[in-house]
Design a protein around this motif. Structure first.
Motif, mmCIF file in Angstrom:
data_model
loop_
_atom_site.group_PDB
_atom_site.id
_atom_site.type_symbol
_atom_site.label_atom_id
_atom_site.label_comp_id
_atom_site.label_asym_id
_atom_site.label_seq_id
_atom_site.Cartn_x
_atom_site.Cartn_y
_atom_site.Cartn_z
ATOM 1 N N VAL A 15 3.673 -17.263 -19.137
ATOM 2 C CA VAL A 15 3.107 -15.950 -19.445
ATOM 3 C C VAL A 15 1.870 -15.742 -18.579
ATOM 4 O O VAL A 15 1.044 -16.647 -18.432
ATOM 5 C CB VAL A 15 2.755 -15.861 -20.957
ATOM 6 N N ASP A 18 -3.404 -12.904 -18.062
ATOM 7 C CA ASP A 18 -4.064 -11.764 -18.704
ATOM 8 C C ASP A 18 -3.475 -11.454 -20.078
ATOM 9 O O ASP A 18 -3.821 -10.446 -20.686
ATOM 10 C CB ASP A 18 -4.007 -10.526 -17.803
ATOM 11 N N LYS A 19 -2.619 -12.339 -20.582
ATOM 12 C CA LYS A 19 -2.019 -12.176 -21.908
ATOM 13 C C LYS A 19 -2.381 -13.358 -22.799
ATOM 14 O O LYS A 19 -2.673 -14.447 -22.328
ATOM 15 C CB LYS A 19 -0.486 -12.122 -21.805
ATOM 16 N N ALA A 30 3.681 -12.211 -26.262
ATOM 17 C CA ALA A 30 2.626 -12.096 -25.250
ATOM 18 C C ALA A 30 1.878 -10.798 -25.525
ATOM 19 O O ALA A 30 2.443 -9.715 -25.450
ATOM 20 C CB ALA A 30 3.215 -12.096 -23.852
ATOM 21 N N SER A 31 0.611 -10.932 -25.881
ATOM 22 C CA SER A 31 -0.206 -9.776 -26.249
ATOM 23 C C SER A 31 -1.277 -9.556 -25.190
ATOM 24 O O SER A 31 -1.766 -10.517 -24.586
ATOM 25 C CB SER A 31 -0.897 -10.023 -27.590
ATOM 26 N N PRO A 32 -1.684 -8.303 -24.999
ATOM 27 C CA PRO A 32 -2.768 -8.060 -24.050
ATOM 28 C C PRO A 32 -4.066 -8.702 -24.531
ATOM 29 O O PRO A 32 -4.264 -8.900 -25.739
ATOM 30 C CB PRO A 32 -2.902 -6.533 -24.016
ATOM 31 N N ARG A 33 -4.936 -9.044 -23.589
ATOM 32 C CA ARG A 33 -6.251 -9.569 -23.955
ATOM 33 C C ARG A 33 -6.960 -8.512 -24.802
ATOM 34 O O ARG A 33 -6.733 -7.318 -24.643
ATOM 35 C CB ARG A 33 -7.092 -9.877 -22.711
ATOM 36 N N SER A 113 -2.154 -3.209 -30.600
ATOM 37 C CA SER A 113 -1.076 -3.930 -29.912
ATOM 38 C C SER A 113 -0.642 -5.205 -30.631
ATOM 39 O O SER A 113 0.417 -5.749 -30.329
ATOM 40 C CB SER A 113 -1.502 -4.263 -28.481
ATOM 41 N N THR A 114 -1.437 -5.699 -31.599
ATOM 42 C CA THR A 114 -1.096 -6.967 -32.257
ATOM 43 C C THR A 114 -0.958 -6.870 -33.769
ATOM 44 O O THR A 114 -0.638 -7.863 -34.416
ATOM 45 C CB THR A 114 -2.161 -8.045 -31.956
#
Length: 184
Positions: A15, A18-19, A30-33, A113-114
């Motif tokens: 991954v 940046d994730k 895989a989530s964005p920072r 997003s999470t």
């Protein structure tokens, strides 16, 4: 018949940097920072808890508090926003890339997003791995929800908002002012 393969640590390593990558019940996420509002809450709460419960400058000490530790718990690889271990649970902190001892407390800072992953996948995983307390912080709604794991699942101990000053388990020995957590 479709047979779903279980994600591996090697999959997680692929991954992009940046994730934030996690494996829950065999599925890779895989989530964005985190955005700045999320990071702001995490940084201030970490400072507050470390000062009181890790170093003991403002409270009873006796805890290890970490920001975004990688946890290898059975087949789950979780990255809570914050986590804490009583010194009885984890007597010594070693310099390792991941911990395989479940924390006593975990905190998830909810992001658009999470939120689904945090609420519907990670909460059951924390219960499965015997995490005793869980905090959910929603920076958009300016709320803190506090949960304790009981034999039948999570029991909500309280919901706090905006400028509340709280004594929240397991850190109820010290009052925490929520108002500095929220970006104006």
């Amino acid at each position: 018949m479709n047979v779903k393969q279980t994600a591996t640590y090697e999959d997680l390593l692929k991954v992009p940097e940046d994730k934030v990558a996690e494996i829950v019940e065999g599925e890779l996420y895989a989530s964005p920072r985190p955005r700045t509002r999320h990071a702001h809450v995490g940084a201030l709460l970490t400072a507050e808890l470390v000062d009181a419960f890790h170093t003991g400058r403002r409270g009873p000490a006796g805890w290890w508090i970490l920001y975004e530790p990688e946890l290898h718990l059975g087949s789950d690889i979780l990255v809570p926003d914050l986590a804490g271990w009583r010194r009885e649970t984890l007597p010594m902190m070693h310099d390792v890339p991941a911990l395989d001892i479940a924390p006593d407390w975990a905190c998830e800072i909810l992001s658009p997003s999470t939120v689904d992953l945090d609420l519907h996948r990670k909460l059951p995983a924390y219960a499965r791995h015997q995490v005793s307390w869980l905090w959910l912080i929603d920076p958009g709604a300016k709320t803190l929800e506090v949960f304790r794991r009981e034999s039948d699942g999570w029991t909500r101990l309280g919901s706090h908002r905006e400028s509340d000053r709280v004594h929240a388990e397991p850190f109820d020995a010290v009052e925490i002012d929520l108002s500095p957590l929220w970006l104006k």
